[in-house]
Design an enzyme around this catalytic site. Structure first.
Site, PDB file in Angstrom:
ATOM      1  CB  THR A   1      -0.907  -0.023   1.248  1.00  0.00           C
ATOM      2  OG1 THR A   1      -1.649  -1.246   1.213  1.00  0.00           O
ATOM      3  CG2 THR A   1      -1.843   1.165   1.269  1.00  0.00           C
TER       4      THR A   1
ATOM      5  CE  LYS B   1      -4.927  -1.852   0.908  1.00  0.00           C
ATOM      6  NZ  LYS B   1      -5.681  -3.021   1.288  1.00  0.00           N
TER       7      LYS B   1
ATOM      8  CG  LEU C   1     -22.253  -0.449   9.657  1.00  0.00           C
ATOM      9  CD1 LEU C   1     -23.704  -0.353   9.214  1.00  0.00           C
ATOM     10  CD2 LEU C   1     -21.742   0.935  10.061  1.00  0.00           C
TER      11      LEU C   1
ATOM     12  CB  CYS D   1      -4.103  -2.258   6.790  1.00  0.00           C
ATOM     13  SG  CYS D   1      -3.037  -3.487   6.018  1.00  0.00           S
TER      14      CYS D   1
ATOM     15  NE  ARG E   1       1.993  -6.371  11.121  1.00  0.00           N
ATOM     16  CZ  ARG E   1       2.236  -6.545   9.829  1.00  0.00           C
ATOM     17  NH1 ARG E   1       3.212  -5.894   9.240  1.00  0.00           N
ATOM     18  NH2 ARG E   1       1.499  -7.366   9.112  1.00  0.00           N
TER      19      ARG E   1
HETATM   20  P1  NAD Z   1       5.168  -7.467   6.613  1.00  0.00           P
HETATM   21  O1  NAD Z   1       6.013  -6.618   7.471  1.00  0.00           O
HETATM   22  O2  NAD Z   1       4.555  -8.713   7.158  1.00  0.00           O
HETATM   23  O3  NAD Z   1       6.014  -7.897   5.323  1.00  0.00           O
HETATM   24  C1  NAD Z   1       6.936  -7.098   4.656  1.00  0.00           C
HETATM   25  C2  NAD Z   1       8.156  -7.945   4.361  1.00  0.00           C
HETATM   26  O4  NAD Z   1       9.068  -7.218   3.542  1.00  0.00           O
HETATM   27  C3  NAD Z   1       8.923  -8.330   5.630  1.00  0.00           C
HETATM   28  O5  NAD Z   1       9.024  -9.735   5.688  1.00  0.00           O
HETATM   29  C4  NAD Z   1      10.288  -7.660   5.435  1.00  0.00           C
HETATM   30  O6  NAD Z   1      11.328  -8.419   5.985  1.00  0.00           O
HETATM   31  C5  NAD Z   1      10.371  -7.597   3.925  1.00  0.00           C
HETATM   32  N1  NAD Z   1      11.343  -6.643   3.381  1.00  0.00           N
HETATM   33  C6  NAD Z   1      11.573  -5.370   3.765  1.00  0.00           C
HETATM   34  N2  NAD Z   1      12.530  -4.835   2.986  1.00  0.00           N
HETATM   35  C7  NAD Z   1      12.882  -5.767   2.084  1.00  0.00           C
HETATM   36  C8  NAD Z   1      13.833  -5.818   1.020  1.00  0.00           C
HETATM   37  N3  NAD Z   1      14.592  -4.775   0.734  1.00  0.00           N
HETATM   38  N4  NAD Z   1      13.928  -6.946   0.314  1.00  0.00           N
HETATM   39  C9  NAD Z   1      13.170  -8.015   0.610  1.00  0.00           C
HETATM   40  N5  NAD Z   1      12.262  -8.042   1.606  1.00  0.00           N
HETATM   41  C10 NAD Z   1      12.124  -6.933   2.334  1.00  0.00           C
HETATM   42  O7  NAD Z   1       4.046  -6.511   6.017  1.00  0.00           O
HETATM   43  P2  NAD Z   1       2.682  -6.944   5.313  1.00  0.00           P
HETATM   44  O8  NAD Z   1       1.589  -6.994   6.311  1.00  0.00           O
HETATM   45  O9  NAD Z   1       2.915  -8.124   4.432  1.00  0.00           O
HETATM   46  O10 NAD Z   1       2.416  -5.661   4.424  1.00  0.00           O
HETATM   47  C11 NAD Z   1       3.176  -5.387   3.265  1.00  0.00           C
HETATM   48  C12 NAD Z   1       2.492  -4.279   2.493  1.00  0.00           C
HETATM   49  O11 NAD Z   1       1.182  -4.703   2.073  1.00  0.00           O
HETATM   50  C13 NAD Z   1       2.255  -3.001   3.295  1.00  0.00           C
HETATM   51  O12 NAD Z   1       2.368  -1.904   2.443  1.00  0.00           O
HETATM   52  C14 NAD Z   1       0.821  -3.144   3.758  1.00  0.00           C
HETATM   53  O13 NAD Z   1       0.221  -1.902   4.013  1.00  0.00           O
HETATM   54  C15 NAD Z   1       0.185  -3.820   2.562  1.00  0.00           C
HETATM   55  N6  NAD Z   1      -1.015  -4.612   2.847  1.00  0.00           N
HETATM   56  C16 NAD Z   1      -1.066  -5.371   3.981  1.00  0.00           C
HETATM   57  C17 NAD Z   1      -2.192  -6.142   4.222  1.00  0.00           C
HETATM   58  C18 NAD Z   1      -2.290  -6.983   5.465  1.00  0.00           C
HETATM   59  O14 NAD Z   1      -3.396  -7.421   5.781  1.00  0.00           O
HETATM   60  N7  NAD Z   1      -1.192  -7.249   6.171  1.00  0.00           N
HETATM   61  C19 NAD Z   1      -3.261  -6.155   3.310  1.00  0.00           C
HETATM   62  C20 NAD Z   1      -3.155  -5.383   2.158  1.00  0.00           C
HETATM   63  C21 NAD Z   1      -2.013  -4.621   1.942  1.00  0.00           C
END
Ligand code: NAD
Length: 436
Positions: free
Chosen positions: A123, A206, A252, A262, A329
């Site tokens: 995101t 998003k 709701l 998020c 988180r």
């Molecule tokens: P997360 O922290 O679980 O995963 C991110 C991963 O990226 C981590 O494992 C981290 O080690 C890795 N990382 C960071 N820098 C890196 C690099 N240079 N090379 C390789 N790996 C690297 O986070 P998440 O919950 O998976 O969220 C990721 C993105 O997706 C965010 O932007 C979040 O807002 C979005 N998102 C999350 C959800 C959710 O429900 N968790 C849903 C939709 C969108």
């Protein structure tokens, strides 16, 4: 020819994306900076709890169309399409921290050995694609072509695999026909769900979606405050509102507020994007404020019921920010625990999946804070039981047994999982949200 997909960042979103794209029949390799996450994935064991993920991970590793590399450079070089799934956490001032996205963009620039389609799945603020392109153009070492696209992820933790494989919509933000063709091919199975837009639009969809859902939750929570001052019942208000198809019944549910990785950060990021671009998002500032207030309203309720909290045994049921995940988180439980600890309560914590993660924030410390192996053990001898997360197993508790094992059969339900009349009939003092 098969498209070779690289997934960068195998956290909650990336691991599910890698596994599910492989399940769709694509050739996928995932990578992460945290070595253990890759070791676990290669061993067929997800490092997170997500229903259905382990089975599909093992199935696709065995099929040979899913692999994991420790090496980011190799992942980039070997892939045609790169799904960027790294975190975009919140900075102290509320902006999204784009350090990881920038870092990955630079590594892509270093390894641009053939055409790449770089897909933002994380995101990100609107206009991020322009920054990614600027970084790649500044640091690239050769003239290979590339495209940037936005394909925001809408999965929900707890049902992530199901959501990925049964999408309501696939948003594809592109600025070239080639990028559109590749992404439509990847998501061919969901052709009727695809909406193609420009990149800014996709990025904004998003943030706008998450902020709108957060707004619905804060709205009903505000209504619940009014219900508590009157004879109105927030559950019935929500049901009555939700019957209007223009409103709909989802999101709701009054409670202790939204959490997770998020909603809180995405609402604050959109407020900041608005500020940077001269658009006043005071509406969302209120959404955030109402949500923060939920914790203190809830803790006050606990104080009003128990008076002095010092050395009172309080069972806290539910630590994850929502059911069916181990993710804590921004979980409301964290602030609730912090506040109750300040008052000197003896806390007995239980969650079906999130205890290991919570121990990293609040280490066990007898008798102030103890983790229990079951809800019953947490409730045994307690002066009150708090419901913070609506795990189904709490709804299925044997309340007759609970009533006998608690010191004082008092339940303070932050998620309205019980019927007030029923639990009171069993001998409980029962308090919930926005209803008598
Ligand atoms: P997360 O922290 O679980 O995963 C991110 C991963 O990226 C981590 O494992 C981290 O080690 C890795 N990382 C960071 N820098 C890196 C690099 N240079 N090379 C390789 N790996 C690297 O986070 P998440 O919950 O998976 O969220 C990721 C993105 O997706 C965010 O932007 C979040 O807002 C979005 N998102 C999350 C959800 C959710 O429900 N968790 C849903 C939709 C969108």
């Amino acid at each position: 020819m098969k498209i070779k997909i690289g997934v960068i960042g195998t956290g909650y979103v990336g691991l599910v994306t890698a596994v599910c794209l492989a399940e769709l029949g694509h050739q996928v390799v995932g990578t992460d900076v945290v070595k253990e996450k890759i070791d676990f994935a290669l061993a067929g064991r997800p490092h997170i709890y997500e229903p259905g993920l382990e089975e599909l991970l093992q199935k696709n590793l065995k099929r040979g169309n899913l692999n994991f590399y420790h090496d980011l450079d190799k992942t980039i070089q070997d892939s045609d399409v790169l799904f960027v799934c790294v975190s975009t956490p919140q900075l102290a001032d509320g902006r999204a921290d784009m350090t990881y996205v920038e870092g990955v963009s630079r590594r892509i620039a270093d390894n641009l050995n053939s055409y790449k389609l770089i897909v933002e799945k994380s995101t990100v603020p609107v206009r991020t694609s322009a920054w990614i392109k600027r970084v790649i153009n500044l640091y690239r070492k050769n003239a290979e072509n590339y495209d940037v696209a936005s394909n925001p992820e809408f999965l929900r933790e707890g049902s992530a695999v199901h959501d990925f494989l049964n999408p309501d919509r696939i948003i594809i933000g592109v600025e070239s026909e080639k990028a559109e063709k590749i992404l439509c091919q990847i998501y061919q199975k969901f052709a009727d769900k695809i909406l193609v837009t420009n990149i800014d639009t996709a990025e904004l969809i998003k943030h706008a979606s998450n902020s709108f859902l957060a707004m619905k939750i804060s709205f009903i929570n505000l209504i619940s405050e009014l219900c508590e001052k009157t004879e109105a019942d927030v559950e019935l208000v929500a049901r009555g509102m939700g019957l209007d198809p223009r409103i709909g019944p989802q999101f709701l549910k009054a409670g202790v507020g939204y959490g997770g990785s998020c909603f809180p950060k995405d609402v604050r990021a959109l407020i900041h994007i608005g500020e940077e671009m001269g658009v006043d998002f005071s509406l969302l500032k209120e959404v955030d404020k109402i949500n923060t207030r939920r914790i203190y309203i809830f803790v006050n309720k606990v104080k009003q019921v128990l008076w002095v909290l010092r050395e009172k045994k309080i069972a806290v049921l539910g630590l994850s920010f929502k059911p069916q995940t181990d993710d804590i988180r921004n979980a409301p439980s964290i602030e609730v625990i912090r506040e109750l600890k300040k008052e000197g309560a003896y806390l007995r914590l239980y969650d079906p999946q999130a205890i290991a993660n919570m121990k990293k924030i609040f280490p066990e410390q007898e008798p102030d804070l103890v983790y229990c192996p079951s809800a019953y053990e947490a409730l045994e001898g307690a002066n009150a039981g708090l419901i913070i997360t609506e795990w189904p197993e709490f709804q299925n508790l044997d309340l007759r047994k609970v009533e006998t094992i608690m010191s004082n059969p008092i339940l303070i339900d932050g998620r309205n999982i019980f019927e007030p009349a029923e639990v009171r009939k069993m001998g409980f003092e029962y308090y919930s949200i926005g209803r008598k």
